[in-house]
Design a protein around this motif. Structure first.
Motif, PDB file in Angstrom:
ATOM      1  N   HIS A 297      35.477  45.708  29.719  1.00 48.70           N
ATOM      2  CA  HIS A 297      36.423  46.464  30.542  1.00 48.70           C
ATOM      3  C   HIS A 297      36.875  45.677  31.770  1.00 48.70           C
ATOM      4  O   HIS A 297      37.924  45.970  32.338  1.00 48.70           O
ATOM      5  N   VAL A 298      36.097  44.670  32.165  1.00 44.68           N
ATOM      6  CA  VAL A 298      36.486  43.865  33.327  1.00 44.68           C
ATOM      7  C   VAL A 298      37.178  42.569  32.892  1.00 44.68           C
ATOM      8  O   VAL A 298      37.269  41.612  33.646  1.00 44.68           O
ATOM      9  N   LEU A 299      37.662  42.558  31.636  1.00 44.27           N
ATOM     10  CA  LEU A 299      38.569  41.523  31.135  1.00 44.27           C
ATOM     11  C   LEU A 299      37.896  40.178  30.887  1.00 44.27           C
ATOM     12  O   LEU A 299      38.547  39.132  30.932  1.00 44.27           O
ATOM     13  N   ARG A 300      36.621  40.210  30.574  1.00 45.09           N
ATOM     14  CA  ARG A 300      35.901  38.980  30.245  1.00 45.09           C
ATOM     15  C   ARG A 300      35.315  39.086  28.849  1.00 45.09           C
ATOM     16  O   ARG A 300      35.059  40.185  28.352  1.00 45.09           O
ATOM     17  N   ASP A 301      35.081  37.952  28.230  1.00 40.37           N
ATOM     18  CA  ASP A 301      34.487  37.946  26.898  1.00 40.37           C
ATOM     19  C   ASP A 301      33.047  38.443  26.982  1.00 40.37           C
ATOM     20  O   ASP A 301      32.171  37.785  27.564  1.00 40.37           O
ATOM     21  N   ASP A 302      32.791  39.599  26.415  1.00 40.72           N
ATOM     22  CA  ASP A 302      31.456  40.195  26.360  1.00 40.72           C
ATOM     23  C   ASP A 302      31.510  41.364  25.391  1.00 40.72           C
ATOM     24  O   ASP A 302      31.872  42.481  25.762  1.00 40.72           O
ATOM     25  N   PRO A 303      31.165  41.148  24.137  1.00 41.98           N
ATOM     26  CA  PRO A 303      31.274  42.209  23.142  1.00 41.98           C
ATOM     27  C   PRO A 303      30.366  43.398  23.404  1.00 41.98           C
ATOM     28  O   PRO A 303      30.568  44.459  22.823  1.00 41.98           O
ATOM     29  N   THR A 304      29.363  43.234  24.300  1.00 41.28           N
ATOM     30  CA  THR A 304      28.480  44.359  24.604  1.00 41.28           C
ATOM     31  C   THR A 304      29.103  45.314  25.618  1.00 41.28           C
ATOM     32  O   THR A 304      28.703  46.462  25.719  1.00 41.28           O
ATOM     33  N   ASP A 305      30.059  44.845  26.404  1.00 46.68           N
ATOM     34  CA  ASP A 305      30.658  45.633  27.490  1.00 46.68           C
ATOM     35  C   ASP A 305      29.571  46.291  28.334  1.00 46.68           C
ATOM     36  O   ASP A 305      29.687  47.451  28.746  1.00 46.68           O
ATOM     37  N   ASN A 306      28.536  45.536  28.624  1.00 47.89           N
ATOM     38  CA  ASN A 306      27.398  46.032  29.391  1.00 47.89           C
ATOM     39  C   ASN A 306      27.713  45.943  30.877  1.00 47.89           C
ATOM     40  O   ASN A 306      28.053  44.873  31.389  1.00 47.89           O
ATOM     41  N   VAL A 307      27.581  47.076  31.589  1.00 49.35           N
ATOM     42  CA  VAL A 307      27.872  47.089  33.019  1.00 49.35           C
ATOM     43  C   VAL A 307      27.016  46.075  33.760  1.00 49.35           C
ATOM     44  O   VAL A 307      27.449  45.479  34.756  1.00 49.35           O
ATOM     45  N   ALA A 308      25.806  45.816  33.272  1.00 51.62           N
ATOM     46  CA  ALA A 308      24.920  44.854  33.916  1.00 51.62           C
ATOM     47  C   ALA A 308      25.495  43.444  33.887  1.00 51.62           C
ATOM     48  O   ALA A 308      25.100  42.590  34.687  1.00 51.62           O
ATOM     49  N   ASN A 309      26.435  43.184  32.974  1.00 49.79           N
ATOM     50  CA  ASN A 309      27.043  41.850  32.872  1.00 49.79           C
ATOM     51  C   ASN A 309      28.336  41.717  33.666  1.00 49.79           C
ATOM     52  O   ASN A 309      28.897  40.628  33.757  1.00 49.79           O
ATOM     53  N   TYR A 310      28.834  42.819  34.221  1.00 51.84           N
ATOM     54  CA  TYR A 310      30.145  42.791  34.865  1.00 51.84           C
ATOM     55  C   TYR A 310      30.207  41.805  36.035  1.00 51.84           C
ATOM     56  O   TYR A 310      31.266  41.233  36.320  1.00 51.84           O
TER      57      TYR A 310
END
Length: 330
Positions: A297-310
């Protein structure tokens, strides 16, 4: 209820390095600026090329909730995606203005400090209107080439600017709607509750939504989790947000307006299936839809869309930058 608690963290983004100009390559500067909106002083960053002739300029509107000019969020941390977007646009010779919405960054609550529950969607739209007017008044802005780029719920305010017919207001040339809010606020939350809660909790929630929409009041003693989504403290903001239908706004965007809309198979807040009605409502525009793969959702490559990775300092997805390469010149 554990599922609902997990939902709260992802919805925190959904609801709820500045200084003097410094020289950068190609003469680009990040300048701290202020402007006012209905008595509120708003702080922002105007990124522009020193001494440049009038050219295209973009207003950047961050995600909902406590998200500042750079995309940094009180829950997810220093995300920085809006700062990265500004830098990407300057590489394409597009000036930009990004700003701290009310209650974030240097802006604070101003005249709303004693009445924070009065901060509703229209207050954010008023701030966006003041921002685009400030941008239009800058010497480096070509008034016929003003774009608005927004993430998530920011797309609501972007479309409000594009449909503003008030005399003297700047005209929006093009829109970038990244992972936009695809429907009415309570409908979106209901779909997530439906996917996460048991039958009893779902029925309780559906009754609470009906009470909000028919009576304008909030049910008392909602179960833990549901009560955090809807309570007396956020009732006014939720009720006002739910009145806004993105599809109605989209239908009013002037025909032929260049619009870039992105969705992602990884984004739990803006799946490509969920935004299809919005896509249909924008068919009268010069619409480009980009289905991103594995982009958060923050426009970066991350298929998990984990908020911890934002808050990880990763670059914006190359899929997004490629889409912008083809769009900024339209």
């Amino acid at each position: 209820m554990k599922a609902i608690a997990g939902l709260l963290l992802s919805l925190a983004l959904f609801v709820t390095a500045c200084g003097s100009p410094s020289d950068e390559p190609h003469g680009w500067v990040d300048e701290d600026v202020t402007f006012t909106a209905d008595g509120l002083t708003i702080h922002g960053t105007y990124r522009h090329e020193r001494g440049a002739q009038p050219g295209p300029a973009a207003l950047l509107i961050s995600e909902s909730g406590n998200t500042d000019r750079n995309g940094d969020n009180a829950v997810a941390g220093p995300i920085g995606n809006m700062r990265q977007l500004a830098e990407l646009l300057s590489d394409k010779r597009v000036a930009s203005l990004r700003y701290d919405k009310i209650g974030t960054g240097k802006t604070g609550l101003g005249p709303y400090a004693q009445r924070p529950m009065d901060v509703v969607s229209s207050v954010y739209t008023t701030g966006a209107k003041a921002a685009v007017s400030y941008l239009a008044d800058q010497p480096a802005t070509e008034e016929s080439r003003i774009s608005v780029y927004a993430v998530g719920e920011g797309a609501i305010h972007a479309m409000a600017l594009a449909t503003d017919t008030d005399v003297g207001e700047p005209k929006v040339h093009s829109l970038g709607l990244f992972q936009p809010l695809p429907g009415r606020y309570l409908d979106i939350i209901t779909e997530r509750v439906r996917a996460s809660a048991g039958p009893e909790a779902l029925n309780t929630w559906l009754a609470a939504v009906d009470q909000v929409r028919t009576k304008g009041t909030v049910a008392e003693n909602l179960p833990e989790g549901l009560g955090a989504l809807l309570n007396s403290g956020n009732a006014k903001a939720v009720i006002e947000a739910d009145k806004i239908d993105p599809l109605t706004l989209a239908a009013k965007v002037p025909a032929g307006t260049p619009v870039l809309l992105t969705c992602s198979d990884a984004d739990k807040q803006a799946t490509c299936a969920s935004v299809k009605p919005l896509v249909d409502a924008l068919k009268h525009t010069a619409l480009t839809v980009v289905d991103l793969k594995g982009v958060s959702h923050v426009l970066r490559d991350d298929p998990t869309d984990n908020v911890a990775n934002y808050s990880k300092p990763d670059p914006l997805s190359p899929q997004l930058t490629h889409a912008l390469d083809a769009f900024v010149g339209k």
